[in-house]
Design a protein around this motif. Structure first.
Motif, PDB file in Angstrom:
ATOM      1  N   UNK A 138       0.762  -1.168   0.137  1.00  0.00           N
ATOM      2  CA  UNK A 138      -0.110  -0.164   0.220  1.00  0.00           C
ATOM      3  C   UNK A 138       0.852   1.245   0.055  1.00  0.00           C
ATOM      4  N   UNK A 139       2.124   1.342   0.403  1.00  0.00           N
ATOM      5  CA  UNK A 139       2.908   2.366   0.217  1.00  0.00           C
ATOM      6  C   UNK A 139       4.167   1.919   0.137  1.00  0.00           C
ATOM      7  N   UNK A 140       5.177   3.036  -0.336  1.00  0.00           N
ATOM      8  CA  UNK A 140       6.652   2.634  -0.676  1.00  0.00           C
ATOM      9  C   UNK A 140       7.507   3.902  -0.080  1.00  0.00           C
ATOM     10  N   UNK A 141       8.730   3.472   0.155  1.00  0.00           N
ATOM     11  CA  UNK A 141       9.489   4.526   0.661  1.00  0.00           C
ATOM     12  C   UNK A 141      10.895   4.544   0.019  1.00  0.00           C
ATOM     13  N   UNK A 142      11.454   5.506  -0.670  1.00  0.00           N
ATOM     14  CA  UNK A 142      13.022   5.243  -1.372  1.00  0.00           C
ATOM     15  C   UNK A 142      13.500   6.660  -1.436  1.00  0.00           C
ATOM     16  N   UNK A 143      14.783   6.442  -1.493  1.00  0.00           N
ATOM     17  CA  UNK A 143      15.710   7.714  -1.629  1.00  0.00           C
ATOM     18  C   UNK A 143      15.388   8.339  -2.716  1.00  0.00           C
ATOM     19  N   UNK A 144      15.225   9.714  -2.619  1.00  0.00           N
ATOM     20  CA  UNK A 144      14.806  10.491  -3.776  1.00  0.00           C
ATOM     21  C   UNK A 144      15.517  10.277  -5.130  1.00  0.00           C
ATOM     22  N   UNK A 145      16.881   9.920  -5.092  1.00  0.00           N
ATOM     23  CA  UNK A 145      17.553   9.622  -6.239  1.00  0.00           C
ATOM     24  C   UNK A 145      16.977   8.617  -7.222  1.00  0.00           C
ATOM     25  N   UNK A 146      16.342   7.857  -6.584  1.00  0.00           N
ATOM     26  CA  UNK A 146      15.658   6.559  -7.204  1.00  0.00           C
ATOM     27  C   UNK A 146      14.071   6.843  -7.568  1.00  0.00           C
ATOM     28  N   UNK A 147      13.612   7.999  -7.309  1.00  0.00           N
ATOM     29  CA  UNK A 147      12.604   8.107  -7.614  1.00  0.00           C
ATOM     30  C   UNK A 147      12.328   8.970  -9.141  1.00  0.00           C
ATOM     31  N   UNK A 148      11.347   8.361  -9.982  1.00  0.00           N
ATOM     32  CA  UNK A 148      11.010   8.732 -11.392  1.00  0.00           C
ATOM     33  C   UNK A 148       9.900   9.775 -11.021  1.00  0.00           C
ATOM     34  N   UNK A 149      10.328  11.038 -11.660  1.00  0.00           N
ATOM     35  CA  UNK A 149       9.312  12.041 -11.708  1.00  0.00           C
ATOM     36  C   UNK A 149       8.158  11.753 -13.068  1.00  0.00           C
ATOM     37  N   UNK A 150       6.970  11.553 -12.449  1.00  0.00           N
ATOM     38  CA  UNK A 150       5.942  11.321 -13.417  1.00  0.00           C
ATOM     39  C   UNK A 150       5.321  12.611 -14.209  1.00  0.00           C
ATOM     40  N   UNK A 151       5.579  12.408 -15.763  1.00  0.00           N
ATOM     41  CA  UNK A 151       5.029  13.496 -16.659  1.00  0.00           C
ATOM     42  C   UNK A 151       3.573  13.918 -16.014  1.00  0.00           C
ATOM     43  N   UNK A 152       3.042  14.964 -16.334  1.00  0.00           N
ATOM     44  CA  UNK A 152       1.722  15.419 -16.162  1.00  0.00           C
ATOM     45  C   UNK A 152       1.047  15.018 -17.325  1.00  0.00           C
ATOM     46  N   UNK A 153      -0.100  14.281 -16.708  1.00  0.00           N
ATOM     47  CA  UNK A 153      -1.209  13.683 -17.616  1.00  0.00           C
ATOM     48  C   UNK A 153      -0.642  12.467 -18.327  1.00  0.00           C
ATOM     49  N   UNK A 154       0.366  12.095 -18.033  1.00  0.00           N
ATOM     50  CA  UNK A 154       0.889  10.680 -18.333  1.00  0.00           C
ATOM     51  C   UNK A 154       0.097   9.630 -17.406  1.00  0.00           C
ATOM     52  N   UNK A 155      -0.605   8.709 -18.197  1.00  0.00           N
ATOM     53  CA  UNK A 155      -1.291   7.614 -17.393  1.00  0.00           C
ATOM     54  C   UNK A 155      -0.503   6.926 -16.571  1.00  0.00           C
ATOM     55  N   UNK A 156      -0.981   6.739 -15.305  1.00  0.00           N
ATOM     56  CA  UNK A 156      -0.228   6.045 -14.146  1.00  0.00           C
ATOM     57  C   UNK A 156      -0.183   4.438 -14.378  1.00  0.00           C
ATOM     58  N   UNK A 157      -1.491   3.815 -14.831  1.00  0.00           N
ATOM     59  CA  UNK A 157      -1.726   2.563 -14.974  1.00  0.00           C
ATOM     60  C   UNK A 157      -0.878   2.071 -16.318  1.00  0.00           C
ATOM     61  N   UNK A 158      -1.103   2.553 -17.521  1.00  0.00           N
ATOM     62  CA  UNK A 158      -0.527   2.250 -18.595  1.00  0.00           C
ATOM     63  C   UNK A 158       0.883   2.564 -18.533  1.00  0.00           C
ATOM     64  N   UNK A 159       1.433   3.688 -17.872  1.00  0.00           N
ATOM     65  CA  UNK A 159       2.895   3.847 -17.988  1.00  0.00           C
ATOM     66  C   UNK A 159       3.633   3.031 -16.979  1.00  0.00           C
ATOM     67  N   UNK A 160       3.064   2.386 -16.096  1.00  0.00           N
ATOM     68  CA  UNK A 160       3.827   1.773 -14.949  1.00  0.00           C
ATOM     69  C   UNK A 160       4.740   0.788 -15.258  1.00  0.00           C
ATOM     70  N   UNK A 161       4.245  -0.183 -16.225  1.00  0.00           N
ATOM     71  CA  UNK A 161       5.094  -1.126 -16.878  1.00  0.00           C
ATOM     72  C   UNK A 161       6.482  -0.574 -17.742  1.00  0.00           C
ATOM     73  N   UNK A 162       6.549   0.707 -18.033  1.00  0.00           N
ATOM     74  CA  UNK A 162       7.537   0.987 -18.626  1.00  0.00           C
ATOM     75  C   UNK A 162       8.845   1.163 -17.554  1.00  0.00           C
ATOM     76  N   UNK A 163       8.388   1.173 -16.278  1.00  0.00           N
ATOM     77  CA  UNK A 163       9.764   1.417 -15.200  1.00  0.00           C
ATOM     78  C   UNK A 163      10.462   0.191 -15.185  1.00  0.00           C
TER      79      UNK A 163
END
Length: 358
Positions: A138-163
């Motif tokens: 239900x939640x996740x914590x990570x050092x900010x270096x490993x955080x990917x900034x999500x582009x505005x209006x880019x789908x979360x569900x369809x974009x997730x597998x691209x990680x």
């Protein structure tokens, strides 16, 4: 001083789905995560893609699973808390975490933004050096270096597998120079990785041929994903028609298969890049490589900087994975279907709406 108990060291309660033995059956688990450090970002998980790697780990097929294992490394959500030194994102932002949550930051690989090749790289779950738990939670914590900034209006569900699936094909396309308009590149396998590779290559102006064992995927490869042509790898006449025609090939298949017929499709100086990981070693005779100065290479995901670049490229070109969105309680059925390749083309778990405390 005695060692701290896990509850003291990791005081933040969390809920997830874990496999506890080689049956691979996933069920709810209560666990805990560390508190938010000065450079940490905590986020509520909204969606998590289901990668074939998850299936390998829950069943211990690579003989290195540490149970209980909470899979998931295609994780997106909304920031709920940031440490005092975090500059990258703020509360309320959409973010992602892929396959990596740690590295040494001081070796040559880290200096070149290639954290995936750091010898001290920390996997998002089931790491060998520290205990890590993935995105089926239900939640996740990570050092900010490993955080990917999500582009505005880019789908979360369809974009997730691209990680994972996206960066796994994007990185070698760029590194091996298979990204020049007018080139001809083959994609072996039209699965979770392959269909995204086709989309990236077409966005780059590359001519694409899909190579598959399954003739019934031809229509989708061409009409849905935009491939220019299709070869059935078991059809010798079709394969013969493609001999010497390709600048490169991205091979996404993890099932055992021969390489020599693929090498024959390459032009002189062509590159066959492996991103799938079959369990048995390949047979690789020397002569098909010598005659034509051809090359067989490999590639493993990508660094954080390149992952950010990939997500922004995908958003700009409206590239998302073809997904089937599922509730968390469907995950064991999804794993059975994944084993049979019965998914078009990536399961994504709707964690935000379906993972609830009992």
């Amino acid at each position: 001083m005695g060692s701290k108990s896990p509850e003291t060291e990791h005081p933040v309660k969390a809920l997830g789905y874990a496999a506890r033995d080689t049956s691979g059956v996933l069920s709810p688990i209560n666990f805990s995560r560390r508190k938010t450090g000065d450079e940490d970002v905590r986020f509520k998980v909204l969606y998590c893609g289901v990668c074939h790697t998850d299936l390998h780990f829950v069943k211990n097929e690579w003989n290195n699973t540490k149970y209980p294992v909470i899979p998931g490394h295609e994780i997106v959500g909304v920031v709920t808390e940031v440490g005092s030194k975090v500059k990258k994102v703020k509360v309320g932002d959409h973010v992602g975490v892929g396959c990596i949550v740690g590295c040494c930051h001081s070796c040559n690989q880290c200096g070149a933004n290639q954290e995936q090749y750091c010898s001290k790289m920390v996997h998002t779950y089931n790491d060998s050096s520290v205990v890590t738990y993935g995105g089926y939670s239900n939640h996740m914590v990570a050092n900010e270096h490993f955080i990917v900034i999500w582009p505005k209006d880019y789908p979360l569900d369809g974009g997730a597998p691209l990680l994972c699936a996206g960066i796994t094909v994007y990185s070698p396309i760029r590194y091996y120079g298979l990204d020049k308009p007018g080139m001809h590149v083959g994609v072996v396998g039209l699965g979770g990785l392959g269909h995204v590779a086709v989309k990236f290559l077409k966005a780059l102006g590359v001519k694409v041929t899909v190579i598959s064992t399954s003739p019934k995927k031809k229509e989708e490869a061409i009409n849905t994903f935009g491939a220019d042509s299709f070869l059935v790898s078991r059809d010798q006449a079709q394969m013969q028609s493609g001999v010497g025609s390709m600048d490169g090939i991205i091979d996404t298949v993890s099932a055992d298969h021969p390489l020599v017929p693929l090498i024959s499709l390459l032009k002189p100086n062509g590159k066959l890049v492996l991103v799938g990981a079959p369990t048995k070693p390949y047979e690789l005779p020397a002569f098909p490589l010598l005659f034509g100065r051809k090359m067989v290479g490999g590639s493993f995901i990508g660094g954080i900087k390149e992952t950010q670049e990939m997500i922004e490229f995908a958003a700009k070109h409206n590239i998302t994975a073809a997904i089937e969105r599922i509730p968390i309680e469907y995950i064991n059925t999804a794993m059975e279907r994944l084993q049979k390749s019965d998914v078009r083309y990536r399961f994504v778990i709707d964690i935000g709406n379906t993972l609830k405390a009992a």
